[in-house]
Design a protein around this motif. Sequence first.
Motif, short mmCIF file in Angstrom:
data_model
loop_
_atom_site.label_atom_id
_atom_site.label_comp_id
_atom_site.label_asym_id
_atom_site.label_seq_id
_atom_site.Cartn_x
_atom_site.Cartn_y
_atom_site.Cartn_z
N ARG A 51 0.82 -1.21 0.00
CA ARG A 51 0.00 0.00 0.00
C ARG A 51 0.85 1.26 0.00
O ARG A 51 0.32 2.37 -0.16
CB ARG A 51 -0.97 0.01 1.18
CG ARG A 51 -0.34 0.11 2.55
CD ARG A 51 -1.40 -0.12 3.63
NE ARG A 51 -0.85 -0.17 4.96
CZ ARG A 51 -0.81 0.88 5.79
NH1 ARG A 51 -1.29 2.05 5.40
NH2 ARG A 51 -0.32 0.74 7.01
N VAL A 56 3.22 1.91 -9.98
CA VAL A 56 1.92 1.27 -10.24
C VAL A 56 1.16 1.02 -8.94
O VAL A 56 0.89 -0.13 -8.58
CB VAL A 56 2.08 -0.06 -11.00
CG1 VAL A 56 0.79 -0.38 -11.76
CG2 VAL A 56 3.23 -0.04 -11.96
N SER A 58 -1.81 0.51 -6.26
CA SER A 58 -3.15 -0.07 -6.37
C SER A 58 -3.85 0.04 -5.03
O SER A 58 -3.20 0.22 -3.99
CB SER A 58 -3.06 -1.54 -6.81
OG SER A 58 -2.27 -2.29 -5.90
N ASP A 59 -5.16 -0.06 -5.03
CA ASP A 59 -5.94 0.03 -3.79
C ASP A 59 -5.64 -1.16 -2.87
O ASP A 59 -5.52 -2.30 -3.34
CB ASP A 59 -7.43 0.04 -4.12
CG ASP A 59 -7.90 1.40 -4.63
OD1 ASP A 59 -7.41 2.42 -4.09
OD2 ASP A 59 -8.71 1.43 -5.56
N TRP A 61 -4.05 2.35 -1.11
CA TRP A 61 -2.76 3.00 -1.34
C TRP A 61 -2.61 4.22 -0.44
O TRP A 61 -3.55 5.00 -0.28
CB TRP A 61 -2.63 3.42 -2.80
CG TRP A 61 -1.31 4.06 -3.14
CD1 TRP A 61 -0.08 3.58 -2.86
CD2 TRP A 61 -1.11 5.29 -3.84
NE1 TRP A 61 0.90 4.42 -3.35
CE2 TRP A 61 0.30 5.48 -3.95
CE3 TRP A 61 -1.96 6.24 -4.40
CZ2 TRP A 61 0.85 6.59 -4.59
CZ3 TRP A 61 -1.42 7.33 -5.04
CH2 TRP A 61 -0.02 7.51 -5.13
N THR A 116 1.58 5.76 -13.10
CA THR A 116 2.21 6.09 -11.81
C THR A 116 2.21 7.59 -11.57
O THR A 116 1.89 8.06 -10.47
CB THR A 116 3.65 5.56 -11.79
OG1 THR A 116 3.63 4.14 -11.99
CG2 THR A 116 4.33 5.87 -10.47
N SER A 119 -1.33 8.81 -10.89
CA SER A 119 -1.75 8.38 -9.54
C SER A 119 -1.19 9.32 -8.50
O SER A 119 -1.90 9.73 -7.56
CB SER A 119 -1.27 6.94 -9.27
OG SER A 119 -1.86 6.02 -10.17
N PRO A 125 -4.96 5.62 -6.82
CA PRO A 125 -4.46 4.76 -7.89
C PRO A 125 -5.22 4.96 -9.20
O PRO A 125 -6.45 5.03 -9.22
CB PRO A 125 -4.68 3.34 -7.34
CG PRO A 125 -4.81 3.51 -5.87
CD PRO A 125 -5.46 4.84 -5.66
N ALA A 127 -5.26 3.16 -13.00
CA ALA A 127 -4.77 1.97 -13.70
C ALA A 127 -4.09 2.33 -15.02
O ALA A 127 -4.46 3.32 -15.67
CB ALA A 127 -5.93 1.01 -13.97
N GLU A 131 -4.41 -2.00 -18.62
CA GLU A 131 -5.04 -2.74 -17.52
C GLU A 131 -4.21 -3.95 -17.08
O GLU A 131 -3.06 -3.83 -16.75
CB GLU A 131 -6.46 -3.16 -17.93
CG GLU A 131 -7.40 -1.99 -18.18
CD GLU A 131 -7.83 -1.29 -16.90
OE1 GLU A 131 -7.67 -1.88 -15.82
OE2 GLU A 131 -8.34 -0.15 -16.99
N SER A 132 -4.80 -5.15 -17.12
CA SER A 132 -4.20 -6.32 -16.51
C SER A 132 -2.92 -6.78 -17.20
O SER A 132 -2.05 -7.40 -16.56
CB SER A 132 -5.20 -7.49 -16.49
OG SER A 132 -5.63 -7.78 -17.81
#
Length: 228
Positions: A51, A56, A58-59, A61, A116, A119, A125, A127, A131-132
């Motif tokens: 966190r 990068v 992500s939740d 964070w 990044t 964010s 965050p 994305a 995405e993935s």
Amino acid sequence: MGIRPVRVVVGVLLVASGALMFAASRQRWASACPYGGSPDTPACEVRQDHRFDVVVPSDPWTPIGTSAQQAGWSLLVLASAMLLLPFALAAGRAAVGWGLGAVVAAGGIADIGQATLRSGLAGRPIAPLTESGSLLWWCLVPTVLLVGLLWKSRGWPRAGAAFVLLGSPFVAALTYGIGSFDAAPWWEAYSGTFTALGGLCLLVAGARPARQSREAVRTSPATPVDVL
């Protein structure tokens, strides 16, 4: 533009990218995990949690200062260097052949970098655009490119490629990026240092006098000699 100026430009970009990543890492770790101290203190173990990631995020964070912005700019600068890297490490047709791979690799790095940076600016965050698949793209494609360029290059450029490869997320994830609890303290600083060292190697290569190849010497016309 000749190969020597390209090496200087790429070298400067790599040093700048490494310095920005080191600065981002320092913001994350310095207060909780002093450099050289034990990583097993309660404060340091908390800071190792994802966190607090600066790359990068992500939740959930928790941003730390402007570390994400610095890391984002570092990756965007690295993406710019990656576009020119084949022309700094390999010459002629070999560089052109690796150019498409460099564009693909730079795209993955730039996507992670912009996510990044955004964010950090937003404080939440955001994305990546891909995405993935973004993390896989970011880790694998630049690694394959760097291994290929390492094989094609020689001397100082080869040393530069090796250092940049050591700073890659793929190598970090398998070695110095792994901590006893989660992320290893200061791992981003190690990555940035390797990247900057790669840039310094290219600066040395760019500053050295160009050497005429043996083939060029062999095929060059002989200098006429006056006959008295």
